[in-house]
Design a protein around this motif. Structure first.
Motif, PDB file in Angstrom:
ATOM      1  N   VAL A  34       0.858  -1.187   0.000  1.00  0.00           N
ATOM      2  CA  VAL A  34       0.000   0.000   0.000  1.00  0.00           C
ATOM      3  C   VAL A  34       0.894   1.236   0.000  1.00  0.00           C
ATOM      4  O   VAL A  34       1.719   1.406   0.898  1.00  0.00           O
ATOM      5  N   LYS A  35       0.741   2.087  -1.019  1.00  0.00           N
ATOM      6  CA  LYS A  35       1.483   3.359  -1.108  1.00  0.00           C
ATOM      7  C   LYS A  35       2.997   3.161  -0.943  1.00  0.00           C
ATOM      8  O   LYS A  35       3.682   3.944  -0.274  1.00  0.00           O
ATOM      9  N   GLY A  36       3.502   2.056  -1.482  1.00  0.00           N
ATOM     10  CA  GLY A  36       4.948   1.807  -1.416  1.00  0.00           C
ATOM     11  C   GLY A  36       5.418   1.137  -0.137  1.00  0.00           C
ATOM     12  O   GLY A  36       6.614   0.947   0.057  1.00  0.00           O
ATOM     13  N   PHE A  37       4.489   0.771   0.752  1.00  0.00           N
ATOM     14  CA  PHE A  37       4.832   0.089   2.010  1.00  0.00           C
ATOM     15  C   PHE A  37       4.334  -1.357   1.961  1.00  0.00           C
ATOM     16  O   PHE A  37       3.261  -1.621   1.403  1.00  0.00           O
ATOM     17  N   ASN A  38       5.096  -2.263   2.588  1.00  0.00           N
ATOM     18  CA  ASN A  38       4.562  -3.606   2.833  1.00  0.00           C
ATOM     19  C   ASN A  38       3.778  -3.528   4.133  1.00  0.00           C
ATOM     20  O   ASN A  38       4.353  -3.233   5.187  1.00  0.00           O
ATOM     21  N   VAL A  39       2.491  -3.770   4.064  1.00  0.00           N
ATOM     22  CA  VAL A  39       1.607  -3.515   5.204  1.00  0.00           C
ATOM     23  C   VAL A  39       1.020  -4.815   5.725  1.00  0.00           C
ATOM     24  O   VAL A  39       0.553  -5.654   4.952  1.00  0.00           O
ATOM     25  N   SER A  40       1.038  -4.972   7.068  1.00  0.00           N
ATOM     26  CA  SER A  40       0.344  -6.112   7.679  1.00  0.00           C
ATOM     27  C   SER A  40      -0.547  -5.587   8.803  1.00  0.00           C
ATOM     28  O   SER A  40      -0.340  -4.478   9.311  1.00  0.00           O
ATOM     29  N   PHE A  41      -1.536  -6.362   9.171  1.00  0.00           N
ATOM     30  CA  PHE A  41      -2.538  -5.931  10.146  1.00  0.00           C
ATOM     31  C   PHE A  41      -2.617  -6.932  11.289  1.00  0.00           C
ATOM     32  O   PHE A  41      -2.445  -8.119  11.090  1.00  0.00           O
ATOM     33  N   SER A  42      -2.893  -6.403  12.491  1.00  0.00           N
ATOM     34  CA  SER A  42      -3.147  -7.302  13.617  1.00  0.00           C
ATOM     35  C   SER A  42      -4.166  -6.635  14.525  1.00  0.00           C
ATOM     36  O   SER A  42      -4.453  -5.445  14.387  1.00  0.00           O
ATOM     37  N   ARG A  43      -4.707  -7.395  15.453  1.00  0.00           N
ATOM     38  CA  ARG A  43      -5.754  -6.853  16.325  1.00  0.00           C
ATOM     39  C   ARG A  43      -5.322  -6.890  17.783  1.00  0.00           C
ATOM     40  O   ARG A  43      -4.375  -7.553  18.153  1.00  0.00           O
ATOM     41  N   GLY A  44      -6.091  -6.145  18.603  1.00  0.00           N
ATOM     42  CA  GLY A  44      -5.930  -6.261  20.046  1.00  0.00           C
ATOM     43  C   GLY A  44      -4.946  -5.290  20.661  1.00  0.00           C
ATOM     44  O   GLY A  44      -4.709  -5.316  21.858  1.00  0.00           O
ATOM     45  N   LYS A  45      -4.329  -4.399  19.844  1.00  0.00           N
ATOM     46  CA  LYS A  45      -3.335  -3.488  20.423  1.00  0.00           C
ATOM     47  C   LYS A  45      -3.799  -2.033  20.409  1.00  0.00           C
ATOM     48  O   LYS A  45      -3.105  -1.167  20.900  1.00  0.00           O
ATOM     49  N   CYS A  46      -4.968  -1.750  19.808  1.00  0.00           N
ATOM     50  CA  CYS A  46      -5.447  -0.359  19.737  1.00  0.00           C
ATOM     51  C   CYS A  46      -6.301  -0.077  20.964  1.00  0.00           C
ATOM     52  O   CYS A  46      -7.507  -0.367  20.971  1.00  0.00           O
ATOM     53  N   LEU A  47      -5.673   0.466  22.008  1.00  0.00           N
ATOM     54  CA  LEU A  47      -6.359   0.591  23.291  1.00  0.00           C
ATOM     55  C   LEU A  47      -7.529   1.575  23.230  1.00  0.00           C
ATOM     56  O   LEU A  47      -8.567   1.349  23.833  1.00  0.00           O
ATOM     57  N   LEU A  48      -7.378   2.687  22.480  1.00  0.00           N
ATOM     58  CA  LEU A  48      -8.448   3.688  22.440  1.00  0.00           C
ATOM     59  C   LEU A  48      -9.674   3.181  21.702  1.00  0.00           C
ATOM     60  O   LEU A  48     -10.805   3.529  22.030  1.00  0.00           O
ATOM     61  N   ASN A  49      -9.467   2.376  20.690  1.00  0.00           N
ATOM     62  CA  ASN A  49     -10.586   1.824  19.931  1.00  0.00           C
ATOM     63  C   ASN A  49     -10.273   0.374  19.565  1.00  0.00           C
ATOM     64  O   ASN A  49      -9.689   0.098  18.509  1.00  0.00           O
ATOM     65  N   PRO A  50     -10.648  -0.562  20.441  1.00  0.00           N
ATOM     66  CA  PRO A  50     -10.245  -1.968  20.243  1.00  0.00           C
ATOM     67  C   PRO A  50     -10.757  -2.587  18.938  1.00  0.00           C
ATOM     68  O   PRO A  50     -10.235  -3.605  18.502  1.00  0.00           O
ATOM     69  N   SER A  51     -11.778  -1.976  18.310  1.00  0.00           N
ATOM     70  CA  SER A  51     -12.263  -2.563  17.055  1.00  0.00           C
ATOM     71  C   SER A  51     -11.366  -2.161  15.874  1.00  0.00           C
ATOM     72  O   SER A  51     -11.501  -2.694  14.773  1.00  0.00           O
ATOM     73  N   ASN A  52     -10.450  -1.207  16.100  1.00  0.00           N
ATOM     74  CA  ASN A  52      -9.499  -0.843  15.032  1.00  0.00           C
ATOM     75  C   ASN A  52      -8.415  -1.916  14.892  1.00  0.00           C
ATOM     76  O   ASN A  52      -8.226  -2.735  15.788  1.00  0.00           O
ATOM     77  N   VAL A  53      -7.719  -1.848  13.788  1.00  0.00           N
ATOM     78  CA  VAL A  53      -6.582  -2.760  13.614  1.00  0.00           C
ATOM     79  C   VAL A  53      -5.277  -1.998  13.792  1.00  0.00           C
ATOM     80  O   VAL A  53      -5.219  -0.795  13.557  1.00  0.00           O
ATOM     81  N   THR A  54      -4.255  -2.721  14.226  1.00  0.00           N
ATOM     82  CA  THR A  54      -2.909  -2.146  14.262  1.00  0.00           C
ATOM     83  C   THR A  54      -2.274  -2.372  12.907  1.00  0.00           C
ATOM     84  O   THR A  54      -2.304  -3.485  12.379  1.00  0.00           O
ATOM     85  N   VAL A  55      -1.749  -1.307  12.364  1.00  0.00           N
ATOM     86  CA  VAL A  55      -1.116  -1.390  11.041  1.00  0.00           C
ATOM     87  C   VAL A  55       0.390  -1.308  11.230  1.00  0.00           C
ATOM     88  O   VAL A  55       0.887  -0.431  11.937  1.00  0.00           O
ATOM     89  N   GLU A  56       1.103  -2.248  10.644  1.00  0.00           N
ATOM     90  CA  GLU A  56       2.569  -2.178  10.615  1.00  0.00           C
ATOM     91  C   GLU A  56       2.985  -2.109   9.161  1.00  0.00           C
ATOM     92  O   GLU A  56       2.706  -3.027   8.389  1.00  0.00           O
ATOM     93  N   ALA A  57       3.588  -1.007   8.800  1.00  0.00           N
ATOM     94  CA  ALA A  57       3.982  -0.808   7.408  1.00  0.00           C
ATOM     95  C   ALA A  57       5.499  -0.703   7.345  1.00  0.00           C
ATOM     96  O   ALA A  57       6.111  -0.088   8.228  1.00  0.00           O
ATOM     97  N   TYR A  58       6.095  -1.305   6.358  1.00  0.00           N
ATOM     98  CA  TYR A  58       7.558  -1.268   6.204  1.00  0.00           C
ATOM     99  C   TYR A  58       7.921  -0.708   4.844  1.00  0.00           C
ATOM    100  O   TYR A  58       7.428  -1.204   3.818  1.00  0.00           O
TER     101      TYR A  58
END
Ligand code: SF4
Length: 220
Positions: A34-58
């Motif tokens: 996505v936009k030149g980044f390798n992006v992966s998603f995981s759950r359970g780490k977004c304390l303010l909104n637990p239904s969001n996903v954590t995005v790790e982009a490299y």
């Protein structure tokens, strides 16, 4: 709305939520470009909104040396926190924290594809402008970044006219100093600071912290 990268949609029912939970667990194992980044998603780490996903982009190859320091100097101290040991900075933008590491990693929480793309566009933009700045002016000194991070309203107050004239809309100069450092108001709201009799105050500030700091505080 189609969420093509991370499969997120607002939860319509528990059944739907359960389905997407499974999908997200699967997606967390994969990455997508996505936009030149390798992006992966995981759950359970977004304390303010637990239904969001954590995005790790490299970003393949990482970022230019000094980008993290230059980013920290581009925002008021309350909007960016520099972590020397991790070679990273967290930036407050879009009502969330965005972590940027010199290694090329970018982390944040998002509710869906549109947000992921919008934030990565923003990251690309700020990285590009700081990279250009480094090419022109060199890598910022870590000591300058650390003294910038420690700047307090009282430090800034010393470089204001101290007349409490209220032209900026605040009752006192120290109140404006606090708002400038929190990013709520730009320094240029203090019009008397550009008067000839106050030029010395501005020049002292410029000598102490540089043009970049003045720009970051909203002095054009
Ligand atoms: S305009 Fe400047 S001098 Fe006047 S109160 Fe605001 S900060 Fe102080």
């Amino acid at each position: 709305m189609e969420y093509k990268h991370c499969g997120l949609k607002p939860w319509k029912s528990l059944k739907v939520k359960a389905y997407y939970t499974v999908m997200l667990e699967r997606l967390s194992m994969e990455s997508t470009l996505v936009k030149g980044f390798n992006v992966s998603f995981s759950r359970g780490k977004c304390l303010l909104n637990p239904s969001n996903v954590t995005v790790e982009a490299y970003k393949p190859g990482g970022f230019k040396k000094g980008v993290v320091e230059a980013l920290a100097l581009s925002f008021p101290p309350s909007k960016a926190t520099y972590f020397r040991d991790w070679n990273a900075v967290t930036i407050k933008a879009f009502n969330r924290l965005i972590g940027v590491y010199e290694s090329g990693k970018v982390t944040f929480c998002a509710s869906g594809d549109e947000e992921v793309e919008k934030i990565l566009d923003y990251v690309n933009h700020i990285i590009e402008s700081t990279s250009n700045e480094i090419a022109e002016k060199g890598v910022p000194r870590v000591e300058d970044v650390e003294s910038w991070s420690r700047l307090t309203p009282l430090d800034l107050y010393k470089h204001l006219p101290k007349t409490n004239c209220r032209e900026c809309g605040e009752d006192t100069c120290i109140a404006l100093a606090a708002k400038v450092l929190s990013g709520e108001k730009p320094l240029k709201d203090c019009k008397p600071l550009s008067k000839p009799e106050n030029r010395r105050l501005l020049e002292e500030f410029r000598r102490r912290l540089g043009d970049k700091a003045l720009k970051a505080l909203g002095w054009e």
